[in-house]
Write an enzyme that holds these catalytic residues in place. Structure first.
Site, PDB file in Angstrom:
ATOM      1  N   HIS A 125      38.176  32.608  46.527  1.00 33.15           N
ATOM      2  CA  HIS A 125      37.836  33.897  47.141  1.00 33.15           C
ATOM      3  C   HIS A 125      37.692  33.678  48.640  1.00 33.15           C
ATOM      4  O   HIS A 125      37.213  32.620  49.056  1.00 33.15           O
ATOM      5  CB  HIS A 125      36.504  34.430  46.594  1.00 33.15           C
ATOM      6  CG  HIS A 125      35.891  35.467  47.486  1.00 33.15           C
ATOM      7  ND1 HIS A 125      36.301  36.778  47.484  1.00 33.15           N
ATOM      8  CD2 HIS A 125      34.940  35.375  48.450  1.00 33.15           C
ATOM      9  CE1 HIS A 125      35.613  37.438  48.413  1.00 33.15           C
ATOM     10  NE2 HIS A 125      34.777  36.608  49.008  1.00 33.15           N
ATOM     11  N   GLU A 147      28.594  38.458  53.024  1.00 34.88           N
ATOM     12  CA  GLU A 147      28.762  37.432  51.986  1.00 34.88           C
ATOM     13  C   GLU A 147      28.091  36.117  52.389  1.00 34.88           C
ATOM     14  O   GLU A 147      27.518  35.428  51.546  1.00 34.88           O
ATOM     15  CB  GLU A 147      30.260  37.221  51.706  1.00 34.88           C
ATOM     16  CG  GLU A 147      30.876  38.437  51.010  1.00 34.88           C
ATOM     17  CD  GLU A 147      32.387  38.353  50.831  1.00 34.88           C
ATOM     18  OE1 GLU A 147      32.988  37.320  51.204  1.00 34.88           O
ATOM     19  OE2 GLU A 147      32.972  39.326  50.328  1.00 34.88           O
ATOM     20  N   LYS A 182      36.640  28.894  43.063  1.00 35.62           N
ATOM     21  CA  LYS A 182      36.297  29.505  41.777  1.00 35.62           C
ATOM     22  C   LYS A 182      36.244  28.451  40.672  1.00 35.62           C
ATOM     23  O   LYS A 182      36.668  27.305  40.872  1.00 35.62           O
ATOM     24  CB  LYS A 182      37.321  30.608  41.464  1.00 35.62           C
ATOM     25  CG  LYS A 182      37.286  31.760  42.484  1.00 35.62           C
ATOM     26  CD  LYS A 182      38.257  32.877  42.113  1.00 35.62           C
ATOM     27  CE  LYS A 182      38.194  34.007  43.131  1.00 35.62           C
ATOM     28  NZ  LYS A 182      39.067  35.153  42.757  1.00 35.62           N
TER      29      LYS A 182
HETATM   30  P1  ATP Z   1      38.994  37.718  46.194  1.00 34.59           P
HETATM   31  O1  ATP Z   1      38.124  38.949  46.433  1.00 34.59           O
HETATM   32  O2  ATP Z   1      38.589  36.952  44.968  1.00 34.59           O
HETATM   33  O3  ATP Z   1      39.114  36.893  47.435  1.00 34.59           O
HETATM   34  P2  ATP Z   1      41.319  39.292  46.628  1.00 34.59           P
HETATM   35  O4  ATP Z   1      40.540  39.872  47.774  1.00 34.59           O
HETATM   36  O5  ATP Z   1      42.663  38.699  46.909  1.00 34.59           O
HETATM   37  O6  ATP Z   1      40.475  38.198  45.883  1.00 34.59           O
HETATM   38  P3  ATP Z   1      40.547  41.570  45.063  1.00 34.59           P
HETATM   39  O7  ATP Z   1      41.388  42.780  44.936  1.00 34.59           O
HETATM   40  O8  ATP Z   1      39.313  41.631  45.888  1.00 34.59           O
HETATM   41  O9  ATP Z   1      41.501  40.369  45.499  1.00 34.59           O
HETATM   42  O10 ATP Z   1      40.170  41.130  43.576  1.00 34.59           O
HETATM   43  C1  ATP Z   1      39.076  40.246  43.349  1.00 34.59           C
HETATM   44  C2  ATP Z   1      39.421  39.335  42.203  1.00 34.59           C
HETATM   45  O11 ATP Z   1      39.500  40.096  41.000  1.00 34.59           O
HETATM   46  C3  ATP Z   1      40.767  38.668  42.331  1.00 34.59           C
HETATM   47  O12 ATP Z   1      40.714  37.497  43.103  1.00 34.59           O
HETATM   48  C4  ATP Z   1      41.110  38.384  40.894  1.00 34.59           C
HETATM   49  O13 ATP Z   1      40.429  37.203  40.459  1.00 34.59           O
HETATM   50  C5  ATP Z   1      40.521  39.578  40.172  1.00 34.59           C
HETATM   51  N1  ATP Z   1      41.498  40.647  39.973  1.00 34.59           N
HETATM   52  C6  ATP Z   1      41.938  41.530  40.897  1.00 34.59           C
HETATM   53  N2  ATP Z   1      42.840  42.372  40.371  1.00 34.59           N
HETATM   54  C7  ATP Z   1      42.976  42.002  39.070  1.00 34.59           C
HETATM   55  C8  ATP Z   1      43.755  42.488  37.975  1.00 34.59           C
HETATM   56  N3  ATP Z   1      44.568  43.521  38.102  1.00 34.59           N
HETATM   57  N4  ATP Z   1      43.625  41.844  36.792  1.00 34.59           N
HETATM   58  C9  ATP Z   1      42.778  40.805  36.645  1.00 34.59           C
HETATM   59  N5  ATP Z   1      42.000  40.301  37.626  1.00 34.59           N
HETATM   60  C10 ATP Z   1      42.107  40.895  38.822  1.00 34.59           C
HETATM   61 MG    MG Z   2      38.570  40.635  47.578  1.00 37.67          MG
END
Ligand code: ATP
Ligand code: MG
Length: 156
Positions: A116, A127, A11
């Site tokens: 990510h 993806e 990122k």
């Molecule tokens: P990624 O999809 O980026 O690999 P992840 O699968 O661990 O991360 P997701 O739940 O898919 O987490 O969330 C995607 C992204 O959105 C997170 O990586 C983070 O950058 C952001 N994000 C998720 N939850 C929150 C939150 N509550 N507040 C702010 N940003 C968030």
């Molecule tokens: Mg995710």
């Protein structure tokens, strides 16, 4: 265990903090093989698809702004059980809750969480197609292949 591909996106915080090399090195050292790699600037069009499940969430505007704030580096990694193993190496979404020893747990202090990674084989397939053309992905044998994998876990 299936030999499979997954995708990571380093990122904007990883790129601007100049830790992409270190992060990619962790995967290489583990034995995961780079099958494709590129730097790009994310657009609203791509982000609305990539984070479709988050578009309506309150944090989406902040997430979208952050993901466009600098270029990112996308890497396709190949290895046995790679989707699951790469997610484990990334750690919990929120770096303050991520285990020490994971990428987010070692590098992150806020929701700027550096990386990510695809969360299922279906997501990985979609993806990878989203970010790479077929000719941008490469098949080759890593020199350490026979040492990384035990005989019964090799594919050919
Ligand atoms: P990624 O999809 O980026 O690999 P992840 O699968 O661990 O991360 P997701 O739940 O898919 O987490 O969330 C995607 C992204 O959105 C997170 O990586 C983070 O950058 C952001 N994000 C998720 N939850 C929150 C939150 N509550 N507040 C702010 N940003 C968030
Ligand atoms: Mg995710």
């Amino acid at each position: 265990m299936a030999m499979e591909r997954t995708i990571i996106i380093l990122k904007p915080d990883a790129v601007t903090r100049q830790v992409c090399g270190e992060i990619i090195a962790r995967f290489e050292k583990r034995g995961l093989k780079i099958a494709g790699l590129k730097m790009l600037k994310l657009t609203d069009e791509t982000l609305n698809i990539h984070y479709a499940h988050h578009v309506t969430k309150p944090f989406f505007p902040r997430l979208s702004k952050f993901m466009k704030s600098a270029p990112v580096i996308a890497v396709v990694l190949e290895g046995n059980d790679s989707v699951n193993q790469v997610r484990k190496m990334c750690g919990a979404t929120y770096p303050l809750e991520a285990a020490v020893g994971t990428i987010r747990g070692d590098y992150g202090m806020s929701m700027n969480n550096l990386i990510h990674a695809s969360d299922s084989t279906e997501a990985a397939e979609a993806e990878i197609k989203r970010f790479f053309k077929p000719e941008e992905l490469f098949n080759y044998t890593a020199a350490n292949y026979e040492w990384v994998y035990a005989e019964e876990e090799r594919k050919a």
